[in-house]
Design an enzyme around this catalytic site. Structure first.
Site, PDB file in Angstrom:
ATOM      1  N   ARG A 276      -1.901   6.614   5.707  1.00  0.00           N
ATOM      2  CA  ARG A 276      -0.953   7.738   5.650  1.00  0.00           C
ATOM      3  C   ARG A 276      -0.708   8.218   4.224  1.00  0.00           C
ATOM      4  O   ARG A 276      -0.235   9.336   4.021  1.00  0.00           O
ATOM      5  CB  ARG A 276       0.337   7.383   6.388  1.00  0.00           C
ATOM      6  CG  ARG A 276       0.142   7.303   7.914  1.00  0.00           C
ATOM      7  CD  ARG A 276       1.428   6.968   8.631  1.00  0.00           C
ATOM      8  NE  ARG A 276       1.928   5.664   8.289  1.00  0.00           N
ATOM      9  CZ  ARG A 276       1.558   4.522   8.856  1.00  0.00           C
ATOM     10  NH1 ARG A 276       0.646   4.539   9.816  1.00  0.00           N
ATOM     11  NH2 ARG A 276       2.057   3.378   8.481  1.00  0.00           N
TER      12      ARG A 276
ATOM     13  N   GLU B 257       4.234 -11.688   5.940  1.00  0.00           N
ATOM     14  CA  GLU B 257       5.122 -12.679   6.549  1.00  0.00           C
ATOM     15  C   GLU B 257       4.283 -13.816   7.148  1.00  0.00           C
ATOM     16  O   GLU B 257       4.579 -14.988   6.979  1.00  0.00           O
ATOM     17  CB  GLU B 257       5.977 -12.007   7.616  1.00  0.00           C
ATOM     18  CG  GLU B 257       7.234 -12.776   7.927  1.00  0.00           C
ATOM     19  CD  GLU B 257       8.082 -12.084   8.982  1.00  0.00           C
ATOM     20  OE1 GLU B 257       8.997 -12.724   9.483  1.00  0.00           O
ATOM     21  OE2 GLU B 257       7.789 -10.912   9.317  1.00  0.00           O
TER      22      GLU B 257
END
Ligand code: AMP
Length: 173
Positions: A58, A95
């Site tokens: 994007r 994570e």
């Protein structure tokens, strides 16, 4: 126009626990697109920028449009295995696990003044890795811009030595 009104929240995409900020609703609005580009351009003009680097995928949209307005070249930073020529990589922690981004080794010349652009700042891991790629090639990160910043994730702390701007801020999910 309030650009935030053009962002669509998609809870649970791409996985549970994430509220995805969908910018396609902003992109398809001609006034929203124009205003976003104008605001990003106003932040970056007059800074002597010689290359705009956009982060897949994007970041390519306004990154490319900004390069045209700033009269610079455009450089894509991509996910692994997409760039065809000789490249360098940088990995960063997620994570769970790690991720990697790549850039062509001839995409930045030593001394290039670089504007880095992506759609969204979350933890800052992606952008921090992108800065390392630019600096490994001898470029100077002059400005970093985002459409959206999730301020509650404090990604800005990882980018504190840079000039960081975002157009829309969210203080909570
Ligand atoms: P980070 O490295 O954690 O700052 O994540 C930034 C990258 O992940 C950007 O390229 C974003 O497009 C994407 N991203 C992370 N969180 C979101 C979200 N909530 N909505 C849309 N994109 C996201």
């Amino acid at each position: 126009m309030d650009l935030e009104k053009l962002i669509r929240d998609i809870p649970g995409f791409p996985k549970e626990g994430i509220v995805f900020k969908d910018i396609t609703t902003l992109l398809m609005d001609k006034d929203g697109f124009k205003q976003t580009l104008e605001e990003l351009y106003n932040l970056a003009s007059g800074k002597g920028i010689t290359k705009v680097v956009g982060i897949e995928s994007r970041g390519f949209i306004f990154g490319g449009a900004l390069a045209e307005k700033l009269d610079t070249g455009f450089v894509p930073v991509r996910k692994p295995g997409k760039l065809p020529y000789k490249k360098i990589s940088e990995s960063y922690e997620l994570e769970y696990g790690t991720d990697t981004i790549e850039i062509h080794e001839d995409a930045i010349n030593p001394g290039d003044k670089v504007l880095l652009h992506d759609d969204l700042l979350a933890t800052g891991g992606t952008m921090e890795a992108a800065c390392k790629l630019i600096e490994k090639l001898g470029g100077e990160v002059v400005q970093i811009s985002f459409l959206i910043e999730l301020t509650f994730l404090k990604g800005r702390n990882r980018l504190e030595k840079y000039d960081v701007h975002s157009l829309i801020n969210y203080d909570s999910e």
